[in-house]
Design a protein around this motif. Sequence first.
Motif, PDB file in Angstrom:
ATOM      1  N   ILE A  78     -10.160  12.762  -2.343  1.00 26.34           N
ATOM      2  CA  ILE A  78      -9.397  13.155  -1.566  1.00 26.34           C
ATOM      3  C   ILE A  78      -8.622  13.404  -0.307  1.00 26.34           C
ATOM      4  O   ILE A  78     -10.066  12.369   0.620  1.00 26.34           O
ATOM      5  N   GLY A  79      -7.660  12.783   0.367  1.00 25.33           N
ATOM      6  CA  GLY A  79      -7.717  12.541   1.940  1.00 25.33           C
ATOM      7  C   GLY A  79      -7.086  11.220   0.925  1.00 25.33           C
ATOM      8  O   GLY A  79      -6.374  11.038   2.474  1.00 25.33           O
ATOM      9  N   LEU A  80      -7.461  10.536   0.796  1.00 24.92           N
ATOM     10  CA  LEU A  80      -7.131   9.075   0.601  1.00 24.92           C
ATOM     11  C   LEU A  80      -5.874   8.652   0.288  1.00 24.92           C
ATOM     12  O   LEU A  80      -5.211   8.239   1.204  1.00 24.92           O
ATOM     13  N   ASN A  81      -4.353  10.037  -0.298  1.00 25.69           N
ATOM     14  CA  ASN A  81      -3.203   9.473  -0.569  1.00 25.69           C
ATOM     15  C   ASN A  81      -2.397   9.735   0.850  1.00 25.69           C
ATOM     16  O   ASN A  81      -1.338   9.762   0.907  1.00 25.69           O
ATOM     17  N   LEU A  82      -3.258  10.531   2.165  1.00 25.09           N
ATOM     18  CA  LEU A  82      -3.029  10.432   3.434  1.00 25.09           C
ATOM     19  C   LEU A  82      -2.549   8.864   4.256  1.00 25.09           C
ATOM     20  O   LEU A  82      -2.131   9.437   5.233  1.00 25.09           O
ATOM     21  N   LEU A  83      -3.509   8.656   4.077  1.00 22.33           N
ATOM     22  CA  LEU A  83      -3.397   7.264   4.865  1.00 22.33           C
ATOM     23  C   LEU A  83      -2.687   5.945   5.281  1.00 22.33           C
ATOM     24  O   LEU A  83      -2.600   5.343   5.740  1.00 22.33           O
ATOM     25  N   LEU A  84      -1.605   6.310   4.201  1.00 22.16           N
ATOM     26  CA  LEU A  84      -0.439   5.133   3.590  1.00 22.16           C
ATOM     27  C   LEU A  84      -1.248   3.486   4.244  1.00 22.16           C
ATOM     28  O   LEU A  84      -0.835   2.850   4.816  1.00 22.16           O
ATOM     29  N   GLU A  85      -1.990   3.919   2.864  1.00 23.60           N
ATOM     30  CA  GLU A  85      -2.624   2.613   2.965  1.00 23.60           C
ATOM     31  C   GLU A  85      -2.340   1.864   0.976  1.00 23.60           C
ATOM     32  O   GLU A  85      -2.127   2.648   0.379  1.00 23.60           O
ATOM     33  N   ASP A  86      -2.704   0.845   0.819  1.00 18.53           N
ATOM     34  CA  ASP A  86      -2.013   0.135  -0.202  1.00 18.53           C
ATOM     35  C   ASP A  86      -3.429   0.779  -1.621  1.00 18.53           C
ATOM     36  O   ASP A  86      -2.445   1.119  -2.369  1.00 18.53           O
ATOM     37  N   GLU A  87      -4.745   1.481  -1.325  1.00 15.18           N
ATOM     38  CA  GLU A  87      -4.428   2.007  -2.469  1.00 15.18           C
ATOM     39  C   GLU A  87      -4.835   3.623  -3.324  1.00 15.18           C
ATOM     40  O   GLU A  87      -5.851   4.653  -3.190  1.00 15.18           O
ATOM     41  N   THR A  88      -3.604   4.132  -2.296  1.00 13.67           N
ATOM     42  CA  THR A  88      -3.030   5.397  -1.785  1.00 13.67           C
ATOM     43  C   THR A  88      -2.327   5.887  -2.526  1.00 13.67           C
ATOM     44  O   THR A  88      -1.328   6.926  -1.779  1.00 13.67           O
ATOM     45  N   ILE A  89      -1.732   5.357  -3.963  1.00 18.05           N
ATOM     46  CA  ILE A  89      -0.444   5.782  -4.291  1.00 18.05           C
ATOM     47  C   ILE A  89      -1.464   6.721  -5.875  1.00 18.05           C
ATOM     48  O   ILE A  89      -2.080   6.677  -6.176  1.00 18.05           O
ATOM     49  N   TYR A 110     -17.112   6.754   5.185  1.00 19.10           N
ATOM     50  CA  TYR A 110     -15.937   7.781   5.806  1.00 19.10           C
ATOM     51  C   TYR A 110     -16.869   9.276   6.007  1.00 19.10           C
ATOM     52  O   TYR A 110     -17.623   9.926   5.427  1.00 19.10           O
ATOM     53  N   THR A 111     -15.676   9.940   6.876  1.00 23.15           N
ATOM     54  CA  THR A 111     -15.734  11.376   7.470  1.00 23.15           C
ATOM     55  C   THR A 111     -15.293  11.737   7.549  1.00 23.15           C
ATOM     56  O   THR A 111     -13.898  11.743   7.367  1.00 23.15           O
ATOM     57  N   TYR A 112     -14.908  13.063   7.075  1.00 20.92           N
ATOM     58  CA  TYR A 112     -13.891  14.136   6.346  1.00 20.92           C
ATOM     59  C   TYR A 112     -14.308  15.152   7.199  1.00 20.92           C
ATOM     60  O   TYR A 112     -15.305  15.602   8.380  1.00 20.92           O
ATOM     61  N   THR A 113     -13.154  15.534   8.311  1.00 20.50           N
ATOM     62  CA  THR A 113     -13.117  16.942   8.598  1.00 20.50           C
ATOM     63  C   THR A 113     -12.239  18.327   7.524  1.00 20.50           C
ATOM     64  O   THR A 113     -10.479  17.544   7.465  1.00 20.50           O
ATOM     65  N   GLY A 114     -13.129  18.757   7.051  1.00 15.26           N
ATOM     66  CA  GLY A 114     -12.005  19.510   6.258  1.00 15.26           C
ATOM     67  C   GLY A 114     -12.225  18.778   5.168  1.00 15.26           C
ATOM     68  O   GLY A 114     -12.913  17.952   4.667  1.00 15.26           O
ATOM     69  N   ASP A 115     -10.558  19.081   4.821  1.00 16.12           N
ATOM     70  CA  ASP A 115     -10.226  17.790   3.172  1.00 16.12           C
ATOM     71  C   ASP A 115      -9.760  16.278   4.143  1.00 16.12           C
ATOM     72  O   ASP A 115      -9.048  15.765   2.945  1.00 16.12           O
ATOM     73  N   TYR A 116      -9.829  16.086   5.565  1.00 19.34           N
ATOM     74  CA  TYR A 116      -8.941  15.186   5.635  1.00 19.34           C
ATOM     75  C   TYR A 116     -10.091  13.718   6.162  1.00 19.34           C
ATOM     76  O   TYR A 116     -10.941  14.490   6.782  1.00 19.34           O
ATOM     77  N   ILE A 117      -9.954  13.001   5.656  1.00 17.95           N
ATOM     78  CA  ILE A 117     -10.736  11.642   6.331  1.00 17.95           C
ATOM     79  C   ILE A 117      -9.720  11.352   8.305  1.00 17.95           C
ATOM     80  O   ILE A 117      -8.743  10.968   8.381  1.00 17.95           O
ATOM     81  N   THR A 118     -10.940  11.860   9.012  1.00 18.60           N
ATOM     82  CA  THR A 118     -10.576  11.116  10.206  1.00 18.60           C
ATOM     83  C   THR A 118     -11.800  10.073  11.183  1.00 18.60           C
ATOM     84  O   THR A 118     -10.819   9.507  12.015  1.00 18.60           O
ATOM     85  N   VAL A 162      -0.138  -0.848  -0.177  1.00 23.71           N
ATOM     86  CA  VAL A 162      -0.088  -0.371  -0.154  1.00 23.71           C
ATOM     87  C   VAL A 162       0.005   1.189  -0.374  1.00 23.71           C
ATOM     88  O   VAL A 162       0.336   1.156   0.107  1.00 23.71           O
ATOM     89  N   ALA A 163       1.010   1.556  -0.555  1.00 20.90           N
ATOM     90  CA  ALA A 163       0.978   2.222  -0.721  1.00 20.90           C
ATOM     91  C   ALA A 163       1.006   3.622  -0.234  1.00 20.90           C
ATOM     92  O   ALA A 163       0.254   3.588  -0.324  1.00 20.90           O
ATOM     93  N   PHE A 164       2.214   4.736  -0.605  1.00 21.22           N
ATOM     94  CA  PHE A 164       2.054   6.254   0.096  1.00 21.22           C
ATOM     95  C   PHE A 164       1.902   7.182   0.439  1.00 21.22           C
ATOM     96  O   PHE A 164       2.780   7.899  -0.541  1.00 21.22           O
ATOM     97  N   VAL A 165       0.890   8.713   0.394  1.00 24.27           N
ATOM     98  CA  VAL A 165       1.307   9.557  -0.397  1.00 24.27           C
ATOM     99  C   VAL A 165       1.263  10.832   0.601  1.00 24.27           C
ATOM    100  O   VAL A 165       0.941  10.272   1.750  1.00 24.27           O
ATOM    101  N   PHE A 166       2.103  11.930   0.188  1.00 25.24           N
ATOM    102  CA  PHE A 166       1.084  13.047   1.538  1.00 25.24           C
ATOM    103  C   PHE A 166       0.775  14.154   0.345  1.00 25.24           C
ATOM    104  O   PHE A 166       0.193  14.210  -0.591  1.00 25.24           O
ATOM    105  N   ALA A 167      -0.009  14.876   1.190  1.00 27.84           N
ATOM    106  CA  ALA A 167      -0.154  16.682   0.706  1.00 27.84           C
ATOM    107  C   ALA A 167       0.034  16.864  -0.159  1.00 27.84           C
ATOM    108  O   ALA A 167      -0.700  17.536  -1.290  1.00 27.84           O
ATOM    109  N   SER A 168       1.595  17.051  -0.324  1.00 28.04           N
ATOM    110  CA  SER A 168       2.345  18.075  -1.166  1.00 28.04           C
ATOM    111  C   SER A 168       1.980  16.937  -2.575  1.00 28.04           C
ATOM    112  O   SER A 168       2.411  17.783  -3.572  1.00 28.04           O
TER     113      SER A 168
END
Length: 252
Positions: free
Chosen positions: A185-196, A68-76, A11-17
């Motif tokens: 939006i936000g999936l790329n921050l979770l450090l999981e396999d579908e976030t690339i 899924y619940t968001y706070t702004g653009d973040y999945i919380t 799984v992959a993993f990505v940051f906000a940038s």
Amino acid sequence: MKKILCLLSAVAFVFASCSKDDSSDSTSSVLVKKIIDIDIDGSSSTRDYEYNGNKIVSMTEDGLLSKYTYTGDYITKIEEFDTEGKVDLTTEYTYTNGKLTTSIEKNTGAKYYYKTTYVHNADGTVSYDNFRGTVETGVEQEYGATGRYTLKDGNLIKLEVSYYGDERSYLYEYDAKNNPFKNVIGLNLLLEDETIVNNIVKKTEISGSGTNIHTTLTTYTYKYDANNFPTEKVESYQSGSYVSTQTTQFVY
């Protein structure tokens, strides 16, 4: 779901940038709506996705629902429901300066919860550590795997895992085309396999030490649509003489 091994199917993993939404890109609204996994024996499972804009609202897999619940653009928070519609598992996420710092998984009615902490290092890697906490007291102890993610261009290229003396590493190679979840939006921050950002074409797992090194290889081939999003993936796993395949279809 418990991150005892914290493996990516990784799984992959990505940051906000790496998650900028370019409104001038005509493909920025492309979202995967259905994924069908077909095993070598012909059996299959289906995942259906619903969105609000580019935010994921829910995923249903063979009748089981995740919300899924968001706070702004973040999945919380992600809540998983059983067949009776009751919450079975809740995962909550916290962030610092736009980067994931903790995830906590709680099974309804369980004695323990499971927590993963993430440290974003100066060299761009991310270290993680797993803990188990007692629900009643909140007392936590290290439990499970520790490891480190190495990323490049928004993709996970190496995962190192240490699990009670069992040392493993995973090496990933990618194509240059669009991952089905690239625009969520936000999936790329979770450090999981579908976030690339792109699609895995090769994964090498290395375990053991000294003269006892074991390597397994998984390769991936794709069919793409006109927007360079995959419509089909064939995964081939090889360990020694054993080979298995799985086909995945994507609907947008």
